[in-house]
Structure formats: C-alpha cells, structure tokens
Scaffold this motif. Structure first.
Motif, PDB file in Angstrom:
ATOM      1  N   LYS A  32       0.822  -1.206   0.000  1.00  0.00           N
ATOM      2  CA  LYS A  32       0.000   0.000   0.000  1.00  0.00           C
ATOM      3  C   LYS A  32       0.862   1.265   0.000  1.00  0.00           C
ATOM      4  O   LYS A  32       0.577   2.215  -0.727  1.00  0.00           O
ATOM      5  CB  LYS A  32      -0.914  -0.010   1.227  1.00  0.00           C
ATOM      6  N   TYR A  76     -14.698  -1.813   4.725  1.00  0.00           N
ATOM      7  CA  TYR A  76     -14.913  -2.354   3.380  1.00  0.00           C
ATOM      8  C   TYR A  76     -16.394  -2.298   2.997  1.00  0.00           C
ATOM      9  O   TYR A  76     -16.729  -2.314   1.815  1.00  0.00           O
ATOM     10  CB  TYR A  76     -14.428  -3.791   3.299  1.00  0.00           C
ATOM     11  N   TYR A  88      -6.217  -8.987  -5.610  1.00  0.00           N
ATOM     12  CA  TYR A  88      -6.042  -7.682  -6.263  1.00  0.00           C
ATOM     13  C   TYR A  88      -5.122  -7.831  -7.474  1.00  0.00           C
ATOM     14  O   TYR A  88      -3.936  -7.503  -7.415  1.00  0.00           O
ATOM     15  CB  TYR A  88      -5.468  -6.669  -5.277  1.00  0.00           C
ATOM     16  N   CYS A 104      -4.775  -6.115  -9.949  1.00  0.00           N
ATOM     17  CA  CYS A 104      -4.226  -4.848 -10.434  1.00  0.00           C
ATOM     18  C   CYS A 104      -2.785  -4.645  -9.982  1.00  0.00           C
ATOM     19  O   CYS A 104      -2.057  -3.845 -10.572  1.00  0.00           O
ATOM     20  CB  CYS A 104      -5.083  -3.681  -9.964  1.00  0.00           C
ATOM     21  N   TYR A 155      -5.948  -1.837 -15.448  1.00  0.00           N
ATOM     22  CA  TYR A 155      -6.939  -1.234 -14.561  1.00  0.00           C
ATOM     23  C   TYR A 155      -6.652   0.257 -14.413  1.00  0.00           C
ATOM     24  O   TYR A 155      -5.505   0.677 -14.353  1.00  0.00           O
ATOM     25  CB  TYR A 155      -6.898  -1.904 -13.172  1.00  0.00           C
ATOM     26  N   CYS A 172      -6.322   1.241  -8.532  1.00  0.00           N
ATOM     27  CA  CYS A 172      -5.959   0.091  -7.714  1.00  0.00           C
ATOM     28  C   CYS A 172      -5.834   0.559  -6.271  1.00  0.00           C
ATOM     29  O   CYS A 172      -5.289   1.640  -6.023  1.00  0.00           O
ATOM     30  CB  CYS A 172      -4.639  -0.521  -8.190  1.00  0.00           C
ATOM     31  N   ALA A 228      -8.537  -9.003   2.167  1.00  0.00           N
ATOM     32  CA  ALA A 228      -8.109  -9.695   0.951  1.00  0.00           C
ATOM     33  C   ALA A 228      -8.674 -11.106   0.904  1.00  0.00           C
ATOM     34  O   ALA A 228      -9.093 -11.590  -0.157  1.00  0.00           O
ATOM     35  CB  ALA A 228      -6.578  -9.726   0.884  1.00  0.00           C
ATOM     36  N   GLU A 263     -12.339 -10.863   0.072  1.00  0.00           N
ATOM     37  CA  GLU A 263     -12.468 -10.527  -1.346  1.00  0.00           C
ATOM     38  C   GLU A 263     -12.223 -11.750  -2.215  1.00  0.00           C
ATOM     39  O   GLU A 263     -12.951 -12.008  -3.174  1.00  0.00           O
ATOM     40  CB  GLU A 263     -11.474  -9.420  -1.687  1.00  0.00           C
ATOM     41  N   VAL A 301     -15.221  -2.838  -5.028  1.00  0.00           N
ATOM     42  CA  VAL A 301     -13.982  -3.272  -5.645  1.00  0.00           C
ATOM     43  C   VAL A 301     -13.460  -2.171  -6.543  1.00  0.00           C
ATOM     44  O   VAL A 301     -14.119  -1.758  -7.478  1.00  0.00           O
ATOM     45  CB  VAL A 301     -14.214  -4.559  -6.469  1.00  0.00           C
ATOM     46  N   HIS A 302     -12.254  -1.693  -6.263  1.00  0.00           N
ATOM     47  CA  HIS A 302     -11.704  -0.529  -6.961  1.00  0.00           C
ATOM     48  C   HIS A 302     -10.998  -0.962  -8.239  1.00  0.00           C
ATOM     49  O   HIS A 302      -9.855  -0.621  -8.450  1.00  0.00           O
ATOM     50  CB  HIS A 302     -10.729   0.207  -6.049  1.00  0.00           C
ATOM     51  N   LEU A 303     -11.626  -1.736  -9.093  1.00  0.00           N
ATOM     52  CA  LEU A 303     -10.997  -2.210 -10.306  1.00  0.00           C
ATOM     53  C   LEU A 303     -11.921  -1.963 -11.479  1.00  0.00           C
ATOM     54  O   LEU A 303     -13.132  -2.110 -11.377  1.00  0.00           O
ATOM     55  CB  LEU A 303     -10.689  -3.711 -10.208  1.00  0.00           C
TER      56      LEU A 303
END
Length: 779
Positions: free
Chosen positions: A110, A269, A602, A604, A611, A614, A737, A740, A756-758
């Motif tokens: 991150k 989340y 993830y 990405c 993508y 991410c 994670a 997810e 989901v940030h994709l």
C-alpha cells in the motif's frame, strides 16, 4: 555510559540525525524502499530518567546499566531460567510474527512501509505468556522470565521477516511479465527463492554476531538503539514492582489499539466513504450542483483517509519526516502535476466524457502506453522520486567512508588473528599472520557471557552457509537461467550489504536498504550489459540477484539485532538461533502464501496497465521496476523535463547530506532539525495518493503534543498504541483480501455496491455511493 578509549574515525557521522525532539526513539516503521527515519536527540538508554525506569522495588540500578556494552545484571526477585527455549515461547513468537508478516505485506504494497516484529513480539508476547504461565496446561504453563521473552521476540522476528521481497522485487517481476501470468503457478519457485534469502540471512547472522556485538561494538560505538530499547522494555516488564503494572498498561493499550484498528479496517470495506475515506472535494462538488472547481481536488487525490496504520506511523516518525512527506506531496500533486498538465507535458484520462455531471473527472495516475502517448504526471514524477532515493541513500552511505573502512579493517585484522590463533594451536607460526593480527585491540572486545556450550557451533553455520550457497546456484540456474558467477556475486553482495547495514543500524538505528537494493541492481545491470542477454532475461537476473542480496542483508540485520537483545538479557545465543531458525522456516512458507492471497485478490498489483485504479499504489514495486528497466532497456522513454528535474533534485539531496555532515556541526548542529527528509519527499513523488502524507501529519502532530503535555503518559503508552494501530490495520487488510478472494456474501454485496476498486465501472459506482453519502449529509 563507558568512556571511549580510542577515537573513532568519522565519529560525528555516527551521531543520530536530530529532526524532531518528540519523534519516538523506537521508530521501527521504515520504508522498504529505504527511507532512513530519525530518532530522539537522546537515545532511550542515555538519560538518567530512562535508567531509573528499570529499578526494582525502588532500588536504583543506574550504576549497573550505564555501560551499554555489558549484559544487564540479573533482576532481583526473578528466578534463574534453566531453559528459556520453550515450546510456548516459539509458538507464541511464530503466531505474532505471522501477524506482522501479513500486516507488512499489506502495508508494504500500500505504502512501501513495513515495521519490525521485535518490539511488537516482546510486548504482546509478554501478555500472552504471562497469562499462560499461570495455568497448568502441559507445555504452556510454568514460570516465565525475561530470557524466554527474548526467545518469543526472536522467533517473532524470524517469522515476521522476508516481507520486503514480496512488496518490491517479486511484484516488479510480474509487472514486467518475467514470471507466469498468475503467482499461484509459481508457488514452488517463490518458496525456493524465499528459502535462499532467509537462510542466507540466518547463517550470515551468526559470525556477524561475534564480530559486531562482541569484537567491535565498543570500538565502533555500536549501541543498536532499537534492540537495546527492546531489551530494556522486556527487562522493565519483568521487574518486580512497578515494572509489572506498567507492562499490563502497555499490553492493554496495544491490544485495544490492535483490535479497534483491525475491526475498523474490516468494517470499512462495507461502509464506503464513512469509516475510511472521506472524499471532501467530491462532497463540495455535489453540493455545488456539479458546477464548481472542487472536482479538481478529487482528480488529484486530495482526500482524507482514516488509516490507523499511517496515523500510527506518523506518531513514530515525528513532525520533520511527516511534513517532509507532505512537502513532497504538495510539490508533486498540488503544484507540479497541475502545472505539467497545464503546459502539456503530461495528460490525464477523462473517464466519463459522455456524462455531463462527471465529464471533468480525470485520472492522472495511469502508467499504461508509455512511449506511445504523452505520459501521466505519475510517470513523470516517478523518475525524480527514484533519483532522490538512489542519490540520498548512496550519499549517506559514502559519507560514512571512514567508519566503513574502519569496520572492514577491523574485520580483516580479526580474521587474521583467528587464523594466527589456529596456527599457534598447531604449533606453527607464519610471520604474515603474526604481523597482521598484532593490530588487534583485544582490550576493546566485549566479554561474552555465553560459554562455548552456549554458542552456535562453527561447523553448523559454516556448513549451512556453504549448503545455502550451493542451493542458491542450483535454484538460480534451473529456475531463472542465472549462471554460477552471477549467483555467487549476488551472495557476496548480500554479505557485504549485510555488513554495511548492520554497522549503520548498530550506530544510528537506520538501515540503508535502499542503498543496498539499488546498488545491487546497478551492479547487476553492469554485469549483464553487453553479454548478449535479452532484455527480459537481463531484467530477470537484475531483480532476482537484487532480491537475494537485499533480502539476505535485511534478514541478517534483523537477526543480529535480536542477538543484541539476547546479549543484554543473557539469553544463550544457540537457543536464540534455534528460535530464529524455526520462525524463519515457517516464514519460508507463510510469506509466499500471504503474497499469493493478495495477488489473487487484487490482480491490479501485477497487471496495473489493465486497470484504471488500484487500492495499492505499491511504490517499492514501482521503484524496483523503474531501476530494472533503466539499466536494461536500450531506450527508456523518460521525458527530458523529468530527467532535468530528477538531476536537480538528486543533486540537491546530495548537497544537503554534505552540508549536514560537514557544515551543520558543533554549535550549528541545532539547525539540522529544520532540514527536510529527502527520502520521505521521494516516497511522496512515487506514491500518487496524498492521504498517506495527510495521515502521517495527523499522527506526528498527535505524538508531538502528547509528548509535550503528558510526557510520562506518552512514554508508557505511545509506542504500544502506534504499534497496535499499524499491526491492526495490516491484519484487517489481510482479512479483507481473504474475504475478497473468498467471495463471501458481504463481499458480493460490496462488489454490487462498487466496493472493488478495479475497472472502469468501479469509479462511477463509487462516485454514486459518495453522492448518496453527500445527499444524506445534506438532508
């Protein structure tokens, strides 16, 4: 502290850099990219107040603890520990180290930051073992003392290490398509690579313990500040009287912070825009009927993120480093980026031009189609960031040339002395070895409390080192087509960098891993250049060899610091070695598994070009990838303006290092605290998210005023709270994670809600969610 008997070359350079008098001296949160963070003007064991914290039943032990180069005297009222290496200690240490490992992969991907397991394992391990010691459960009950506590933190360090490899070199290889499309297909290869790095570090650490802790620690003034503070913390928690009650307070604070941060991250989340990220500029944009300039603040990422991990990091690193990060963030994403776009040097990507309300929403973070179109501001600022990292870390390393030379010279004379001693035992004399060994100053050697039976057998670590070297050559040749010469070179670099990192860590509590990593990549770039390697093969060799060298150095540094803790607490080194080995063996399988979970959850991270956004910026990965490309590609499409700016900033960072070490000395040394931390600024150039700097400033401000207004309360609770916040969010991120990846009903609902940030649709749905939050607030 004992007076110095011999002048130390370049001693001024060993003085810890003073940035913020309220920065916590136990700041173990360090960027894996190599940011060298700062510590207090006085180390925790260099004040009378700190010494008096370690008294038993009101009787001061100041006289016994003022020499940092001898073990602590036994605690009064504590029975002698016959066998501190217990099943209980190793299991607790492995469990705590596993938590740190999962947290570090999350935090490293991150933000590029990780934190050490030593103090976390010491405090949390004390609480768990103390509770179990009062039971009659076989293998878990029974007496518990400080030496067993050091075994817990040793196994925690072994199990919690190796995360640096998985937040830097390995993801970079996947981004460059040098391995299989899916990491799970490379599980066996990843395990063997982890095995090599971890056990190189493990076996390196044994002879380096004798050298750095026994032979030259007094001569080179190697205090190992963090390790010494950990040992003092363990000792104080086991002290009869006030120590035990204070330990309970620290444990409660750490536990509450850990649990609250973990729960907050997991719940966030499913509470988008409420518990974690606040898109303030988007709120104003919506409240302004989609007709104002607030959208530009959202475009450049200016949001508030309530991240416990980075607020906790800010509490540790202090105001100077936090504001240096903020300065870099403002330069890159508040001033420089908008100017570059305004004058056409960079561009952004409009995502929803067909939507009149959101037509101005723009992404400035793309790293795709490099060389085929005008680059994004993120790509443009990547190169100045990497240049500063390399220049600043290398300058700091080279400025220590006298001390480093002195260390190597001392190592040489000790090796000659060892050979001469073995020859004398056989009744032989060689004039050369006799002459060279005469330069040894044995009066500076620290007396080792450990008996020969308590030492790690020489045949064990030497054979282990040879076997590891052979295995490295075989694995590298079979799996990565690396010839034996390159494998041996990577191993030698690992040893040299371990030597340098341990010396710097022992003297200043900073570990120059960026210098080690980037130097190994540059060396490998020179080795592979002109030898007919394809670009892909050269990049593979560069990243694998660099990963082996820096990984071994990182592991060795951590384990030698553990040996320092054991030395002060009189824990037999052979028992520490066993605990470290067991923890390291677990990490060989644990760390790859955690890595694969994150990569699967993830994608990405390994296919960023596919993508638009991410949740992980992976700055360490970006830096490793950039250096690998720079030294292997025949042509690299870097904008000329970016190159000029990179050279100027890199040069400025070098000038500051020189000024700080040679001009700001003596009466002028007080001005050092006002100099910016260039590594922190460089990280902000590489990370396009502004909220990490904002969170760090929040944490540093809290820490500053906390220390100023309630210094005793700060001393007891601050580190425990910060460590709990960091580890808690890290574990919460790992749980997220897993959720997810597992596709639980909650995560399926979150996907439908745009969690989901994709992909392209996520941003649109995310903005919709933000709109709902804003409308609710307005109502």
């Amino acid at each position: 502290m004992a007076e110095k008997q011999h002048p130390l070359p370049n001693e001024k350079e060993l003085t810890p850099e003073v940035h913020d008098p309220y920065a916590h001296s136990m700041a173990t949160v360090v960027p894996t990219m190599g940011g060298e963070f700062t510590q207090n003007e006085k180390l925790p064991f260099e004040t009378e107040e700190a010494m008096h914290d370690l008294k038993d039943d009101g009787e001061s032990e100041v006289e016994d603890l003022t020499d940092s180069f001898v073990p602590f005297p036994p605690l009064k009222g504590i029975a002698e520990e016959r066998m501190p290496l217990t099943f209980r200690a190793v299991i607790i240490g492995i469990c705590l180290g596993s938590l740190v490992n999962a947290s570090n992969v999350y935090l490293g991907l991150k933000t590029g930051f990780t934190f050490g397991a030593s103090m976390f394992g010491a405090i949390f391990g004390f609480g768990i073992a103390k509770v179990l010691s009062k039971t009659t459960i076989p293998l878990l009950g029974g007496e518990f003392g400080p030496q067993e506590n050091s075994i817990i933190q040793a196994s925690a360090t072994g199990a919690g290490g190796l995360s640096g490899l998985f937040v830097a070199a390995l993801p970079a290889m996947y981004q460059l398509e040098l391995l299989s499309p899916q990491p799970k297909d490379d599980f066996s290869r990843v395990i063997t690579l982890t095995l090599v790095c971890s056990f190189f570090g493990l076996f390196f650490a044994v002879p380096l313990r004798k050298f750095f802790i026994i032979q030259v620690s007094r001569e080179l003034r190697l205090i190992f500040p963090s390790a010494t503070a950990t040992a003092m913390t363990i000792r104080s928690m086991h002290a009869v009287g006030t120590g035990a009650s204070e330990a309970v307070k620290k444990l409660k604070a750490l536990g509450i912070a850990f649990a609250a941060s973990m729960v907050q991250r997991i719940v966030s989340y499913y509470c988008i825009g409420i518990l974690y990220d606040w898109h303030v500029f988007t709120w104003f944009f919506i409240w302004g009927k989609y007709n104002n300039g607030a959208i530009h603040g959202e475009n450049w990422g200016w949001i508030i993120e309530w991240t416990p991990a980075f607020i906790g990091s800010g509490m540790l690193i202090g105001l100077n480093v936090a504001w240096s990060m903020m300065a870099g963030t403002i330069i890159a994403w508040g001033i420089g980026g908008p100017l570059l776009v305004h004058y056409g040097e960079c561009i952004g990507i409009r995502s929803y031009e067909d939507d009149p309300q959101w037509a101005l929403y723009t992404n400035f973070q793309s790293l795709g189609q490099i060389g085929k179109r005008t680059p994004s501001p993120r790509y443009w600022f990547l190169w100045p960031g990497v240049m500063i990292m390399v220049c600043a870390s290398m300058a700091e390393l080279f400025i220590q040339y006298k001390t480093i030379f002195f260390g190597f010279k001392t190592a040489y004379t000790n090796i000659m002395g060892g050979i001469n001693g073995q020859l004398k035992k056989r009744g032989k004399t060689v004039a050369f070895f006799e002459k060279q060994s005469a330069h040894q100053r044995r009066e500076d050697h620290v007396e080792d409390f450990a008996t020969p039976e308590q030492q790690v057998n020489g045949w064990l670590w030497s054979i282990g080192l040879i076997v590891t070297l052979v295995v490295t050559c075989v694995i590298a040749a079979v799996q990565f087509q690396m010839n034996v010469g390159v494998s041996i070179l990577a191993s030698v670099l690992g040893f040299l960098f371990a030597f340098l990192c341990i010396q710097c860590s022992g003297a200043t509590d900073t570990t120059p891993l960026t210098a080690a990593a980037k130097a190994s990549q540059l060396v490998m770039g020179g080795v592979t250049s002109g030898h007919g390697y394809t670009v892909k093969h050269a990049q593979t060799l560069n990243l694998i060899a660099g990963g082996i060298a820096s990984g071994a150095a990182d592991m060795s540094t951590s384990l030698v610091s553990d040996f320092r803790v054991g030395f002060l607490l009189r824990t037999p080194p052979n028992l520490q070695f066993i605990a470290q080995a067991v923890g390291t063996f677990i990490a060989v399988f644990l760390a790859p598994g955690i890595f694969i979970v994150f990569m699967a959850a993830y994608p990405c991270l390994i296919h960023p070009d596919d993508y638009e956004t991410c949740p992980f910026s992976a700055p360490s990965v970006t830096a490793w990838r950039a250096v690998a490309e720079a030294v292997t590609l025949p042509e690299l499409p870097i904008p000329r303006s970016s190159v000029i700016f990179a050279c100027v900033m890199g040069g400025a960072s070098i000038v500051q290092v020189i000024v700080r070490h040679f001009y700001l000395v003596g009466p002028r040394e007080k001005w050092r605290r006002f100099l910016p931390n260039w590594m922190a600024m460089a990280i902000s150039f590489v990370i396009p998210q502004t909220y990490y700097a904002i969170a760090a400033v929040m944490g540093a401000t809290i820490s500053h005023y906390w220390a100023k207004r309630a210094p005793e309360n700060f001393r007891v609770y601050m580190y425990a709270v910060a460590a709990g916040m960091i580890a808690g969010e890290g574990l919460g991120g790992f749980v997220g994670a897993c959720l997810e990846l597992g596709g639980t009903p909650w995560t399926q609902k979150a996907r439908k809600a745009g969690k989901v940030h994709l992909g392209k649709e996520i941003t649109k749905v995310r903005l919709f969610m933000l709109r709902m939050v804003s409308c609710s607030a307005e109502t």
